[in-house]
Design a protein around this motif. Sequence first.
Motif, PDB file in Angstrom:
ATOM      1  N   THR A   1       0.831  -1.199   0.000  1.00  0.00           N
ATOM      2  CA  THR A   1       0.000   0.000   0.000  1.00  0.00           C
ATOM      3  C   THR A   1       0.864   1.246   0.000  1.00  0.00           C
ATOM      4  OG1 THR A   1      -1.657  -1.200   1.267  1.00  0.00           O
ATOM      5  CG2 THR A   1      -1.851   1.181   1.211  1.00  0.00           C
ATOM      6  N   THR A   2       0.507   2.201  -0.854  1.00  0.00           N
ATOM      7  CA  THR A   2       1.131   3.511  -0.890  1.00  0.00           C
ATOM      8  C   THR A   2       0.032   4.549  -0.774  1.00  0.00           C
ATOM      9  OG1 THR A   2       2.789   2.639  -2.400  1.00  0.00           O
ATOM     10  CG2 THR A   2       2.662   5.009  -2.203  1.00  0.00           C
ATOM     11  N   THR A   3       0.273   5.590  -0.008  1.00  0.00           N
ATOM     12  CA  THR A   3      -0.735   6.618   0.201  1.00  0.00           C
ATOM     13  C   THR A   3      -0.237   7.939  -0.358  1.00  0.00           C
ATOM     14  OG1 THR A   3      -1.421   5.496   2.212  1.00  0.00           O
ATOM     15  CG2 THR A   3      -2.180   7.743   1.923  1.00  0.00           C
ATOM     16  N   ILE A   4      -1.116   8.606  -1.079  1.00  0.00           N
ATOM     17  CA  ILE A   4      -0.831   9.946  -1.599  1.00  0.00           C
ATOM     18  C   ILE A   4      -1.622  10.922  -0.738  1.00  0.00           C
ATOM     19  CG2 ILE A   4      -0.977  11.461  -3.599  1.00  0.00           C
ATOM     20  CD1 ILE A   4      -1.021   8.954  -5.336  1.00  0.00           C
ATOM     21  N   ARG A   5      -0.920  11.851  -0.125  1.00  0.00           N
ATOM     22  CA  ARG A   5      -1.572  12.796   0.773  1.00  0.00           C
ATOM     23  C   ARG A   5      -2.562  13.689   0.025  1.00  0.00           C
ATOM     24  NH1 ARG A   5       3.209  15.877   3.008  1.00  0.00           N
ATOM     25  NH2 ARG A   5       4.015  15.241   1.019  1.00  0.00           N
ATOM     26  N   PRO A   6      -3.555  14.195   0.728  1.00  0.00           N
ATOM     27  CA  PRO A   6      -4.481  15.116   0.067  1.00  0.00           C
ATOM     28  C   PRO A   6      -3.762  16.373  -0.400  1.00  0.00           C
ATOM     29  CG  PRO A   6      -5.246  14.563   2.279  1.00  0.00           C
ATOM     30  CD  PRO A   6      -3.916  13.937   2.107  1.00  0.00           C
ATOM     31  N   ARG A   7      -4.214  16.922  -1.497  1.00  0.00           N
ATOM     32  CA  ARG A   7      -3.668  18.129  -2.105  1.00  0.00           C
ATOM     33  C   ARG A   7      -2.239  17.951  -2.603  1.00  0.00           C
ATOM     34  NH1 ARG A   7      -7.875  20.012   0.135  1.00  0.00           N
ATOM     35  NH2 ARG A   7      -8.571  21.965   0.867  1.00  0.00           N
ATOM     36  N   SER A   8      -1.823  16.716  -2.869  1.00  0.00           N
ATOM     37  CA  SER A   8      -0.525  16.500  -3.477  1.00  0.00           C
ATOM     38  C   SER A   8      -0.626  16.801  -4.959  1.00  0.00           C
ATOM     39  CB  SER A   8      -0.064  15.055  -3.293  1.00  0.00           C
ATOM     40  OG  SER A   8       0.196  14.803  -1.947  1.00  0.00           O
ATOM     41  N   GLY A   9       0.486  17.091  -5.551  1.00  0.00           N
ATOM     42  CA  GLY A   9       0.479  17.438  -6.961  1.00  0.00           C
ATOM     43  C   GLY A   9       0.464  16.214  -7.858  1.00  0.00           C
ATOM     44  N   GLY A  10       0.388  16.486  -9.140  1.00  0.00           N
ATOM     45  CA  GLY A  10       0.349  15.415 -10.125  1.00  0.00           C
ATOM     46  C   GLY A  10       1.667  14.682 -10.258  1.00  0.00           C
ATOM     47  N   ARG A  11       2.772  15.362  -9.925  1.00  0.00           N
ATOM     48  CA  ARG A  11       4.087  14.708 -10.032  1.00  0.00           C
ATOM     49  C   ARG A  11       4.204  13.567  -9.040  1.00  0.00           C
ATOM     50  NH1 ARG A  11       8.522  17.417 -12.607  1.00  0.00           N
ATOM     51  NH2 ARG A  11       9.778  16.145 -11.233  1.00  0.00           N
ATOM     52  N   ARG A  12       3.621  13.716  -7.880  1.00  0.00           N
ATOM     53  CA  ARG A  12       3.648  12.640  -6.876  1.00  0.00           C
ATOM     54  C   ARG A  12       2.876  11.427  -7.387  1.00  0.00           C
ATOM     55  NH1 ARG A  12       5.448   9.969  -2.746  1.00  0.00           N
ATOM     56  NH2 ARG A  12       4.038   9.508  -1.052  1.00  0.00           N
ATOM     57  N   ALA A  13       1.743  11.664  -7.992  1.00  0.00           N
ATOM     58  CA  ALA A  13       0.945  10.572  -8.555  1.00  0.00           C
ATOM     59  C   ALA A  13       1.687   9.907  -9.701  1.00  0.00           C
ATOM     60  CB  ALA A  13      -0.399  11.101  -9.030  1.00  0.00           C
ATOM     61  N   LEU A  14       2.329  10.705 -10.528  1.00  0.00           N
ATOM     62  CA  LEU A  14       3.092  10.151 -11.644  1.00  0.00           C
ATOM     63  C   LEU A  14       4.238   9.292 -11.138  1.00  0.00           C
ATOM     64  CD1 LEU A  14       3.676  10.049 -14.693  1.00  0.00           C
ATOM     65  CD2 LEU A  14       5.099  12.064 -14.373  1.00  0.00           C
ATOM     66  N   GLY A  15       4.903   9.730 -10.072  1.00  0.00           N
ATOM     67  CA  GLY A  15       6.008   8.963  -9.513  1.00  0.00           C
ATOM     68  C   GLY A  15       5.571   7.630  -8.949  1.00  0.00           C
ATOM     69  N   ILE A  16       4.442   7.625  -8.275  1.00  0.00           N
ATOM     70  CA  ILE A  16       3.958   6.380  -7.668  1.00  0.00           C
ATOM     71  C   ILE A  16       3.508   5.397  -8.734  1.00  0.00           C
ATOM     72  CG2 ILE A  16       2.088   5.426  -6.277  1.00  0.00           C
ATOM     73  CD1 ILE A  16       2.475   7.781  -4.413  1.00  0.00           C
ATOM     74  N   THR A  17       2.744   5.878  -9.714  1.00  0.00           N
ATOM     75  CA  THR A  17       2.251   4.957 -10.736  1.00  0.00           C
ATOM     76  C   THR A  17       3.375   4.461 -11.644  1.00  0.00           C
ATOM     77  OG1 THR A  17       1.663   6.836 -12.130  1.00  0.00           O
ATOM     78  CG2 THR A  17      -0.065   5.886 -10.763  1.00  0.00           C
ATOM     79  N   SER A  18       4.356   5.305 -11.900  1.00  0.00           N
ATOM     80  CA  SER A  18       5.457   4.844 -12.750  1.00  0.00           C
ATOM     81  C   SER A  18       6.418   3.935 -11.985  1.00  0.00           C
ATOM     82  CB  SER A  18       6.210   6.028 -13.349  1.00  0.00           C
ATOM     83  OG  SER A  18       6.791   6.800 -12.338  1.00  0.00           O
ATOM     84  N   SER A  19       6.390   3.989 -10.641  1.00  0.00           N
ATOM     85  CA  SER A  19       7.252   3.082  -9.875  1.00  0.00           C
ATOM     86  C   SER A  19       6.807   1.637 -10.065  1.00  0.00           C
ATOM     87  CB  SER A  19       7.257   3.456  -8.400  1.00  0.00           C
ATOM     88  OG  SER A  19       5.996   3.202  -7.827  1.00  0.00           O
ATOM     89  N   PHE A  20       5.492   1.417 -10.224  1.00  0.00           N
ATOM     90  CA  PHE A  20       5.018   0.068 -10.516  1.00  0.00           C
ATOM     91  C   PHE A  20       5.548  -0.410 -11.861  1.00  0.00           C
ATOM     92  CE2 PHE A  20       1.543   1.459  -7.644  1.00  0.00           C
ATOM     93  CZ  PHE A  20       1.718   0.486  -6.680  1.00  0.00           C
ATOM     94  N   ALA A  21       5.534   0.467 -12.852  1.00  0.00           N
ATOM     95  CA  ALA A  21       6.006   0.099 -14.191  1.00  0.00           C
ATOM     96  C   ALA A  21       7.503  -0.159 -14.182  1.00  0.00           C
ATOM     97  CB  ALA A  21       5.650   1.194 -15.186  1.00  0.00           C
ATOM     98  N   ARG A  22       8.252   0.624 -13.424  1.00  0.00           N
ATOM     99  CA  ARG A  22       9.711   0.422 -13.370  1.00  0.00           C
ATOM    100  C   ARG A  22      10.061  -0.923 -12.765  1.00  0.00           C
ATOM    101  NH1 ARG A  22       9.969   5.815 -11.796  1.00  0.00           N
ATOM    102  NH2 ARG A  22      10.126   5.242  -9.618  1.00  0.00           N
ATOM    103  N   ARG A  23       9.261  -1.373 -11.806  1.00  0.00           N
ATOM    104  CA  ARG A  23       9.526  -2.668 -11.181  1.00  0.00           C
ATOM    105  C   ARG A  23       9.024  -3.833 -12.023  1.00  0.00           C
ATOM    106  NH1 ARG A  23       6.665  -2.565  -5.887  1.00  0.00           N
ATOM    107  NH2 ARG A  23       5.656  -0.693  -6.604  1.00  0.00           N
ATOM    108  N   GLY A  24       8.383  -3.529 -13.147  1.00  0.00           N
ATOM    109  CA  GLY A  24       7.860  -4.580 -14.000  1.00  0.00           C
ATOM    110  C   GLY A  24       6.522  -5.107 -13.535  1.00  0.00           C
ATOM    111  N   TYR A  25       5.864  -4.384 -12.656  1.00  0.00           N
ATOM    112  CA  TYR A  25       4.578  -4.810 -12.107  1.00  0.00           C
ATOM    113  C   TYR A  25       3.473  -4.213 -12.961  1.00  0.00           C
ATOM    114  CZ  TYR A  25       1.108  -5.977  -8.567  1.00  0.00           C
ATOM    115  OH  TYR A  25       0.030  -6.501  -7.895  1.00  0.00           O
ATOM    116  N   ARG A  26       3.006  -4.946 -13.936  1.00  0.00           N
ATOM    117  CA  ARG A  26       1.931  -4.530 -14.837  1.00  0.00           C
ATOM    118  C   ARG A  26       2.165  -3.134 -15.428  1.00  0.00           C
ATOM    119  NH1 ARG A  26      -3.081  -7.169 -14.514  1.00  0.00           N
ATOM    120  NH2 ARG A  26      -3.477  -5.984 -16.398  1.00  0.00           N
ATOM    121  N   PRO A  27       3.194  -2.973 -16.253  1.00  0.00           N
ATOM    122  CA  PRO A  27       3.433  -1.654 -16.856  1.00  0.00           C
ATOM    123  C   PRO A  27       2.304  -1.212 -17.780  1.00  0.00           C
ATOM    124  CG  PRO A  27       4.910  -3.281 -17.791  1.00  0.00           C
ATOM    125  CD  PRO A  27       4.196  -3.946 -16.654  1.00  0.00           C
TER     126      PRO A  27
END
Length: 151
Positions: A81-107
């Motif tokens: 589980t990863t949590t994105i704090r309220p009012r975080s920017g889009g870069r934080r969301a991009l970093g979290i979602t792309s971290s799954f792709a970098r690890r090879g987890y359902r890119p």
Amino acid sequence: MSNDLTWLLLRNNNSFLVKRVPEGPVFSKEPGNLRNLHSAKYSGLVNNKTIDVSQLPNGAIQVKSRKAKTTPHTIAKAHHTTTIRPRSGGRRALGITSSFARRGYRPDLRTAALSRVSALQRAQREPKAPHARKTRGNKSKAAAAAAAATA
């Protein structure tokens, strides 16, 4: 049981199906389905590796991935589980979602996860107040003349 066999068993009848239009697309409300489409690719019940994006009551957005070697009905330790704090920017969301792709987890689910997170963040934003509209053209001349006549 393999993912393909599970899909063959669940594709025609499960409790998450939403059939609104006879000719239109078939939707699904199952957890872990990022696009809410009834297909084997996006199914949260069928695939061993799923990404689930949900909003917590405090406004934070939770991105949960299932560990590949577990079943869908295991305990909480089977999820990362990863949590994105309220009012975080889009870069934080991009970093979290792309971290799954970098690890090879359902890119292939990276864009779907990013769009779901972005939609939840957009829904949390307070709408801007509309700007006061200025009168233009003949209406503004008439209003200025009326203001001058009263003064």
